[in-house]
Design an enzyme around this catalytic site. Sequence first.
Site, PDB file in Angstrom:
ATOM      1  CD1 TRP A 142       3.058   5.639  -2.512  1.00  0.00           C
ATOM      2  CD2 TRP A 142       1.135   7.298  -2.544  1.00  0.00           C
ATOM      3  NE1 TRP A 142       2.810   6.103  -3.786  1.00  0.00           N
ATOM      4  CE2 TRP A 142       1.874   7.042  -3.772  1.00  0.00           C
ATOM      5  CE3 TRP A 142       0.340   8.161  -2.242  1.00  0.00           C
ATOM      6  CZ2 TRP A 142       1.442   8.112  -4.798  1.00  0.00           C
ATOM      7  CZ3 TRP A 142       0.069   8.971  -3.017  1.00  0.00           C
ATOM      8  CH2 TRP A 142       0.374   8.867  -4.152  1.00  0.00           C
ATOM      9  CD  GLU A 166       2.432  -1.297 -13.138  1.00  0.00           C
ATOM     10  OE1 GLU A 166       1.994  -0.458 -12.292  1.00  0.00           O
ATOM     11  OE2 GLU A 166       1.546  -1.953 -13.778  1.00  0.00           O
ATOM     12  NE  ARG A 220      -3.555   0.158   2.279  1.00  0.00           N
ATOM     13  CZ  ARG A 220      -4.731   0.300   1.839  1.00  0.00           C
ATOM     14  NH1 ARG A 220      -5.232  -1.009   1.336  1.00  0.00           N
ATOM     15  NH2 ARG A 220      -5.625   1.218   1.689  1.00  0.00           N
ATOM     16  CG  HIS A 267      -2.939   8.171 -38.582  1.00  0.00           C
ATOM     17  ND1 HIS A 267      -3.337   8.886 -39.485  1.00  0.00           N
ATOM     18  CD2 HIS A 267      -3.728   6.926 -38.564  1.00  0.00           C
ATOM     19  CE1 HIS A 267      -4.135   8.105 -40.382  1.00  0.00           C
ATOM     20  NE2 HIS A 267      -4.400   7.006 -39.558  1.00  0.00           N
ATOM     21  CE  LYS A 274      -2.499  -5.017  -6.340  1.00  0.00           C
ATOM     22  NZ  LYS A 274      -2.114  -5.077  -7.799  1.00  0.00           N
ATOM     23  CD  GLU A 280      -2.308  -4.285 -18.059  1.00  0.00           C
ATOM     24  OE1 GLU A 280      -2.779  -3.163 -18.077  1.00  0.00           O
ATOM     25  OE2 GLU A 280      -1.936  -4.863 -16.921  1.00  0.00           O
ATOM     26  CG  ASN A 321      -4.793   4.854   4.147  1.00  0.00           C
ATOM     27  OD1 ASN A 321      -4.360   5.763   3.210  1.00  0.00           O
ATOM     28  ND2 ASN A 321      -5.796   3.898   3.984  1.00  0.00           N
ATOM     29  N   GLY A 322      -4.831   8.656   4.184  1.00  0.00           N
ATOM     30  CA  GLY A 322      -5.588   9.345   3.734  1.00  0.00           C
ATOM     31  C   GLY A 322      -5.018  10.802   3.688  1.00  0.00           C
TER      32      GLY A 322
END
Length: 615
Positions: free
Chosen positions: A75, A495, A27, A511, A610, A488, A101-102
């Site tokens: 994070w 990443e 996280r 193009h 994540k 994807e 967290n937030g």
Amino acid sequence: MCGIVGYIGKREAYPIILEGLKRLEYRGYDSAGIALYDGENLKLSKTKGKVADLENKITKEISLNGSVGIGHTRWATHGVPNDVNSHPHYSNSGDLVIIHNGIIENYASIKEELIKRGYSFSSDTDTEVLINLIEDVKKNEKVKLGKAVQIALNQVVGAYAIAVFDKNKPDEIVVAKLGSPLAIGVGDNEFFIASDATPFLEYTKKAIYLEDEEMAIVRLKKGIKIRKIKDDSLVAPYIQELQLNLEQIVKGGYDHFMLKEIHEQPEAIKDTYRGRLNVKEGLIRMAGIDDNLEHILNANRIIVIACGTSWHAGLVAEYIFEDLARIPVEVEYASEFRYRNPIITEKDVVIAISQSGETADTLAAIKLAKSKGAFVFGVCNVVGSSIARETHAGAYTHAGPEIGVASTKAFTTQITVLTLIALKLAKEKGTISKSDFQLHLQELQLIPDKVKKALLQDEHIKTVAKIYKDAKNCLYLGRGFNFPVALEGALKLKEISYIHAEGYPAAEMKHGPIALIDEQMPVFVIATKRGHYEKVVSNVQEIKSRKGKIIGIVTEGDKDVKNLADHVIEVPETLESLTPLLTTIPLQLLSYHIAVMLEKNVDQPRNLAKSVTVE
Ligand code: M6R
């Protein structure tokens, strides 16, 4: 993002919190910290870096005994990732300590006010402001910790999952939630607090998931009291029995979670369709669809909202729904949708896709769609997650925990669920013939074995990875159902290996992107048989004449692309609409091997987390 863990009970808190932080490190991993209370002293150690860095540092700083504690893996949002900005944070008196967290959006004005009242701040974080606001309320209003938390939270704007401890009230931890997840594990006069249930799986299978705007006082001997933050009303705790196992959240002999999760795909896809797909009887059963069939069939259009890899799964779904069920589909980035005043009516069905079920933008987009009267259907992996609860109905992917930050099995299982839905609707609407429907069911059932076969190319893919690992830029091309797979594939490479990569519809190359092609440019082209094969072969010719390096993802036995390409990677043949479930596999492995060869942190790539619970 960020992971929070707490423990109060009879055991030593440190090992539980440390292991819990390791499990929640997906996280966020900018910094980590733990606060422990040993009956007399509140002790705290924190550091920039990973939980392993904390583990090395903590023994030199504090004694590790104590049966109450809280921990955090961060994070960074406010303030750079350094020791001071790491959590937990003390209040000015040193009596209170918090993990969060937030984001507290109005922290600046609150901070200004608190400074005027004599408070000082050592960090740049919004969290240190919140704990001092709680302290200020507690002192001025002469209330207990729980009440102070409640009053303070009614003054803040933003998102939070918090745990607060007061060394003068050591038999309780106060927790609260708005927008970020918070689970409470209920043991025998011991309680666990965490962002998800993984930190306490081996201790208890009983969990309470707090709802938004709820707070709980978790108290030894007295248990848990849950209240609404706004109006103080009591909420009866709803205890769930967890289905998760410990084996599901360990690497199980693989070097990385990502590799384990790539290899889990055959089983994960099977788990996704198990109990839903019945080839013998020619049936698809999905409760969430069956119960709302009329509503969905009468929809004017389907709007898919998602972010990142889940958005790519939504794009695949657009092709499948329109092709099989002839329902118009629009696929939107949740972050754009929620802010652009979209036209939504009661005749719209919104499908929200999310592995974590916690992505803030997707959650906000769902709330917006609901407020306009749309019916919202969720496709989530994490059971009981915020999105799963916020939607009117839904279908779980049943992929099992995905811990690697790069999404792999979530993608293929999302496509599996969406294919089942499209087929079911197609059958109901009569837009697919009986024989074609049956053929799709049979082929879908064969996909796990075909994925297994695609995985057998691993050694060959490693060889290809070695040749292209030092590329600075890469192009990924695909057409039709495989255009989203190109996107994807490029995202996976970006990443985890930090190599710049772009995905394009193959025909769009001329193009613009064709100008980039020279002998330095690897171009990964998805060129499976069926669909627009001849057109893609022409695109491959165009790349070859500009000396680009061509790596073709082709159907077994392919000759045309093989003759032109520098390398090919084969996948088994299947129906065109199901090819994304196979062509994705080599691209995942390729990114994985390149990242490993470049010595990148595969499971925890820089700057990412994540679960993106901030806007
Ligand atoms: O949990 P969600 O599916 O809502 O997450 C959406 C994205 O954050 C996620 O897919 C992200 O793009 C992954 N890192 C991709 O591998």
